[in-house]
Enzyme design. Structure first.
Site, PDB file in Angstrom:
ATOM      1  N   HIS A   1     -10.830  -2.232  11.480  1.00 32.62           N
ATOM      2  CA  HIS A   1     -10.011  -2.546  10.856  1.00 32.62           C
ATOM      3  C   HIS A   1      -9.645  -4.492  11.389  1.00 32.62           C
ATOM      4  O   HIS A   1      -8.537  -4.711  12.454  1.00 32.62           O
ATOM      5  CB  HIS A   1      -8.337  -2.563  10.693  1.00 32.62           C
ATOM      6  CG  HIS A   1      -7.444  -3.137   9.790  1.00 32.62           C
ATOM      7  ND1 HIS A   1      -6.232  -2.917  10.252  1.00 32.62           N
ATOM      8  CD2 HIS A   1      -7.481  -3.734   8.784  1.00 32.62           C
ATOM      9  CE1 HIS A   1      -4.797  -3.518   8.860  1.00 32.62           C
ATOM     10  NE2 HIS A   1      -6.064  -4.030   8.716  1.00 32.62           N
TER      11      HIS A   1
ATOM     12  N   ASP B   1      -9.366  -9.647   8.809  1.00 30.37           N
ATOM     13  CA  ASP B   1      -9.217  -8.263   8.859  1.00 30.37           C
ATOM     14  C   ASP B   1     -10.349  -7.364   8.617  1.00 30.37           C
ATOM     15  O   ASP B   1      -9.631  -6.060   9.381  1.00 30.37           O
ATOM     16  CB  ASP B   1      -9.307  -8.396   7.120  1.00 30.37           C
ATOM     17  CG  ASP B   1      -7.552  -7.044   6.989  1.00 30.37           C
ATOM     18  OD1 ASP B   1      -7.273  -7.052   7.587  1.00 30.37           O
ATOM     19  OD2 ASP B   1      -8.245  -6.652   5.856  1.00 30.37           O
TER      20      ASP B   1
ATOM     21  N   ARG C   1       0.520  -1.255   0.649  1.00 32.90           N
ATOM     22  CA  ARG C   1      -0.115   0.289   0.193  1.00 32.90           C
ATOM     23  C   ARG C   1       1.214   1.297   0.371  1.00 32.90           C
ATOM     24  O   ARG C   1       1.861   1.589   0.682  1.00 32.90           O
ATOM     25  CB  ARG C   1      -1.208   0.082   1.192  1.00 32.90           C
ATOM     26  CG  ARG C   1      -1.746  -0.751   0.949  1.00 32.90           C
ATOM     27  CD  ARG C   1      -2.815  -1.080   2.163  1.00 32.90           C
ATOM     28  NE  ARG C   1      -3.062  -0.887   3.609  1.00 32.90           N
ATOM     29  CZ  ARG C   1      -2.046  -0.275   4.320  1.00 32.90           C
ATOM     30  NH1 ARG C   1      -2.122   0.461   4.426  1.00 32.90           N
ATOM     31  NH2 ARG C   1      -1.309  -1.034   5.481  1.00 32.90           N
TER      32      ARG C   1
ATOM     33  N   TYR D   1      -1.619  -3.284  -6.867  1.00 32.62           N
ATOM     34  CA  TYR D   1      -1.665  -4.096  -5.502  1.00 32.62           C
ATOM     35  C   TYR D   1      -2.735  -4.090  -5.024  1.00 32.62           C
ATOM     36  O   TYR D   1      -3.167  -3.051  -4.809  1.00 32.62           O
ATOM     37  CB  TYR D   1      -0.066  -3.550  -4.447  1.00 32.62           C
ATOM     38  CG  TYR D   1      -0.514  -4.097  -3.314  1.00 32.62           C
ATOM     39  CD1 TYR D   1       0.549  -4.999  -3.091  1.00 32.62           C
ATOM     40  CD2 TYR D   1      -0.749  -3.308  -1.994  1.00 32.62           C
ATOM     41  CE1 TYR D   1      -0.120  -5.605  -1.578  1.00 32.62           C
ATOM     42  CE2 TYR D   1      -0.751  -3.896  -1.162  1.00 32.62           C
ATOM     43  CZ  TYR D   1      -0.430  -4.963  -0.997  1.00 32.62           C
ATOM     44  OH  TYR D   1      -0.348  -5.606   0.458  1.00 32.62           O
TER      45      TYR D   1
ATOM     46  N   ARG E   1       2.306 -11.521  -0.909  1.00 32.25           N
ATOM     47  CA  ARG E   1       0.518 -12.566  -0.621  1.00 32.25           C
ATOM     48  C   ARG E   1       0.099 -13.417  -1.166  1.00 32.25           C
ATOM     49  O   ARG E   1       0.305 -13.890  -1.941  1.00 32.25           O
ATOM     50  CB  ARG E   1      -0.211 -11.255  -1.033  1.00 32.25           C
ATOM     51  CG  ARG E   1       0.267  -9.518   0.068  1.00 32.25           C
ATOM     52  CD  ARG E   1       0.009 -10.192   1.258  1.00 32.25           C
ATOM     53  NE  ARG E   1       0.222  -8.043   1.679  1.00 32.25           N
ATOM     54  CZ  ARG E   1      -0.854  -7.962   2.168  1.00 32.25           C
ATOM     55  NH1 ARG E   1      -1.877  -8.819   3.233  1.00 32.25           N
ATOM     56  NH2 ARG E   1      -0.207  -7.112   3.261  1.00 32.25           N
TER      57      ARG E   1
ATOM     58  N   CYS F   1       0.762  -7.627  12.006  1.00 37.91           N
ATOM     59  CA  CYS F   1       0.707  -7.715  12.722  1.00 37.91           C
ATOM     60  C   CYS F   1       0.007  -9.867  13.809  1.00 37.91           C
ATOM     61  O   CYS F   1      -0.455  -9.615  14.473  1.00 37.91           O
ATOM     62  CB  CYS F   1       0.281  -7.312  14.006  1.00 37.91           C
ATOM     63  SG  CYS F   1       1.504  -5.228  13.878  1.00 37.91           S
TER      64      CYS F   1
ATOM     65  N   SER G   1      -1.605  -4.399  10.087  1.00 44.35           N
ATOM     66  CA  SER G   1      -1.320  -4.591   9.082  1.00 44.35           C
ATOM     67  C   SER G   1       0.101  -5.677   9.446  1.00 44.35           C
ATOM     68  O   SER G   1       1.173  -5.007   9.669  1.00 44.35           O
ATOM     69  CB  SER G   1      -1.496  -4.121   8.203  1.00 44.35           C
ATOM     70  OG  SER G   1      -2.118  -2.985   7.689  1.00 44.35           O
TER      71      SER G   1
ATOM     72  N   LYS H   1      -9.609  -2.626   1.359  1.00 41.51           N
ATOM     73  CA  LYS H   1      -9.255  -1.017   2.183  1.00 41.51           C
ATOM     74  C   LYS H   1     -10.413  -0.291   1.733  1.00 41.51           C
ATOM     75  O   LYS H   1     -10.724   0.875   2.527  1.00 41.51           O
ATOM     76  CB  LYS H   1      -7.961  -1.172   2.106  1.00 41.51           C
ATOM     77  CG  LYS H   1      -7.260  -2.224   3.026  1.00 41.51           C
ATOM     78  CD  LYS H   1      -6.752  -2.455   4.004  1.00 41.51           C
ATOM     79  CE  LYS H   1      -6.919  -3.677   3.979  1.00 41.51           C
ATOM     80  NZ  LYS H   1      -6.531  -3.845   5.786  1.00 41.51           N
TER      81      LYS H   1
HETATM   82  C1  OXD Z   1      -3.425  -4.710   4.191  1.00 39.80           C
HETATM   83  C2  OXD Z   1      -4.273  -5.741   4.423  1.00 39.80           C
HETATM   84  O1  OXD Z   1      -2.314  -3.900   4.305  1.00 39.80           O
HETATM   85  O2  OXD Z   1      -4.788  -6.365   5.033  1.00 39.80           O
HETATM   86  O3  OXD Z   1      -3.603  -4.562   6.069  1.00 39.80           O
HETATM   87  O4  OXD Z   1      -3.608  -6.112   3.090  1.00 39.80           O
HETATM   88 MN    MN Z   2      -5.508  -5.475   6.625  1.00 37.40          MN
END
Ligand code: OXD
Ligand code: MN
Length: 580
Positions: free
Chosen positions: A227, A276, A70, A198, A365, A251, A249, A207
């Protein structure tokens, strides 16, 4: 194909005239369409086939090397009034943003197919679900959207029934970082993204819609778009609880949502509702109910192995799109800490050489349908969502934050969330490992002024006396030798059990200035190699460090000026004075 919805028909016509694609294709969401798009992308090498014997229906996409995460510095919220987006967002005047984007879009799809993707965020029959339409010139986006959302015919039918949808226009443009913008126009329910393929920048349901635009709508309509993962926990006695947890993100949200109980916890069952995003609504009894608006996982690959997350590891052994992983000599996907095989090619497609860095990009990913998760909960498809017992905030902090603590009440819990900070990760471009304020893990995703967002959160205390309890966790405490003090992963269930016991009023706690902490003996450590000194350390509240922290939180709040809710300041002052 076309549509009976006049607004949608007109918008498609406008975008077609502006971007001048060679053809327009409406996605129906079928398996046959998915397979056809995959075959087309294999033909253009947008996708590469992985070993089809060991990884059936798995493919690899290598993105442009400058387009791997991002881009928060290029992400804008465009509203008439600058103050509406707050210091937490980049702002652009809508007229200026429209002019910029229109110039970029002019003729940008020449020679390309324009895909029209109707999608639904949330179970298709849920009153809490919302629809959108993404227009894109990327078939990679189209196939990813099929995993991540309920996409195609049924979504279009709902749009035609309800007449409402969020518009999202995406073009990969030239993939030039100098010509890259992710724009949000919440007042127009419009997203415009250019120059990136991306996930977080290009799969606009995620998002851009489900967090930035949805958070704006949620405030107007009295709900929350967060989130957060949503996890179902069933005890051996059959007692079920649902916990929603907000971590930044990369974590560990996916790992917690798919947790496998440790051997010492026979009979415990964990199921995933979401990994998420959570949309939370008050029901008639004042309980917060959550749905997961997504239908798939766009997860970080490195670190995923049979020990850390066997459910994810097994989910991605077939029918998965990998982005920016390495490959082995057997043409299997490879990533750091996979603990199986050796890399022969790196994520850029070059022969692997450790001197050039990791084989898989740290933000590589997987995209996979949630139905492939062995512990997917059928309740993720329930239109009514699940009732939430506890909200958990957290982050990656090597010191300060104890393993777990509970806020004193909802309003104090809002301070706990608003005061969160975490080390940055590879999910966004920029420095990694720098501690920054990340309130409610929403810093990159709240589509409006955080001051108004905190007021909105606080307002729930007036709307219900049946709200979830609020907690904070930190799995990432380290000692002076950088060793993690807590084993994490499956053993996090031990902490979730204490949280549930608190929700059920079954266990006492120690009251401190920052909240309620477990008595060390109330965290079940049976079978763990962890001594009591380490437990004391994990549950220690260092008054001096915390005084500094809460003072810093106060200075951070100053950035929000008069718009900061007085109640939040009062909560911050209360903790500060309790710290002495
Ligand atoms: C993030 C994702 O960046 O979920 O939080 O991809
Ligand atoms: Mn996320």
């Amino acid at each position: 194909m076309t549509t009976q919805n006049e607004a949608l028909r007109q918008w498609i016509e406008e975008v077609t005239n502006l971007t001048t694609p060679e053809s327009v294709y409406w996605c129906d969401g079928s398996e046959e369409e998915y397979q056809r798009l995959i075959q087309e992308m294999l033909g253009t090498e947008t996708l590469l086939e992985l070993n089809q014997n060991t990884y059936p229906n798995c493919f690899l996409h290598r993105s442009d090397p400058t387009d791997v995460a991002r881009v928060e510095h290029l992400t804008f919220v465009c509203t008439e009034n600058r103050d509406d987006v707050g210091p937490n967002n980049h702002w652009m005047n809508p007229a200026e943003a429209h002019e910029k984007m229109t110039a970029l879009y002019a003729g940008c799809m020449k020679g390309r197919t324009m895909y029209v993707i109707p999608y639904c965020m949330g179970p298709i029959n849920s009153p809490y679900a919302r629809c959108g339409v993404e227009i894109t010139d990327s078939p990679y986006v189209a196939v990813n959207m099929r995993h991540m959302t309920r996409m195609g015919k049924d979504a279009l039918a709902r749009i035609e029934r309800e007449g409402q949808f969020v518009k999202g226009l995406h073009s990969i443009g030239e993939l030039d970082p100098e010509r890259r913008f992710i724009m949000h126009f919440p007042e127009e329910l419009l997203i415009q993204s250019y120059g990136s393929g991306y996930g977080g920048n290009a799969l606009l349901g995620k998002k851009c819609h489900a967090l930035r635009i949805a958070s704006w709508q949620a405030r107007q309509e009295g709900w929350l778009a967060e989130h957060m993962l949503i996890v179902e926990i069933e005890s051996p006695e059959g007692e079920k609880h649902y916990i929603a947890a907000a971590f930044p993100s990369a974590c560990g949200k996916t790992n917690l949502a798919m947790l496998i109980p440790p051997d010492s916890h026979k009979g415990w069952k964990i199921r995933t509702i979401g990994d998420d995003i959570a949309w939370l609504h008050l029901d008639a009894t004042g309980r917060l109910r959550a749905i997961n608006p997504e239908s798939g996982y766009f997860g970080v690959v490195p670190g995923t192995n049979e020990k850390t997350n066997k459910n994810a590891y097994d989910s991605i052994s077939h029918d998965t799109i990998f982005t920016n992983v390495g490959t082995t000599s057997e043409n299997e996907p490879w990533w750091e800490d996979k603990k199986n095989g050796e890399p022969s090619t790196d994520w850029k497609g070059n022969p692997y050489n450790p001197e050039n860095g990791p084989a898989a990009h740290p933000n590589s990913r997987f995209t996979v349908s949630a139905s492939q998760n062995p512990c997917y909960s059928p309740l993720a498809e329930d239109p009514a969502g699940v009732p939430i017992s506890a909200i958990v905030f957290g982050g990656r902090r090597r010191e300060l934050a104890p393993l777990v603590y509970q806020s004193k009440n909802w309003k104090h819990g809002v301070l706990v969330g608003a005061g969160c900070a975490s080390e940055t990760t590879a999910a966004a471009t920029g420095d990694v490992g720098v501690v920054r304020r990340d309130p409610m893990a929403m810093k990159p995703f709240c589509g409006y002024n955080f001051a108004d967002y905190w007021s909105h959160w606080l307002s729930f205390a007036e709307k219900s006396d049946n709200l979830p309890l609020i907690f904070h966790v930190n799995w990432f405490r380290q000692d002076s030798n950088d060793k993690f003090l807590w084993p994490g992963f499956g053993d996090n269930l031990r902490v979730l059990r204490w949280i549930i016991d608190r929700c059920e009023n079954r266990v006492d706690a120690r009251e401190t200035a920052i909240g309620y902490l477990p008595n060390p003996s109330d965290i079940d450590t049976a079978g763990l190699d962890i001594d009591s000194a380490t437990m004391d350390n994990l549950l220690h509240v260092d008054t001096d460090q915390w005084r500094e922290e809460i003072t810093t939180v106060g200075s951070y709040f100053d950035e929000y000026g008069d718009r900061l809710p007085g109640e939040l300041r009062a909560q911050q002052q209360k903790v500060l004075s309790a710290l002495g």
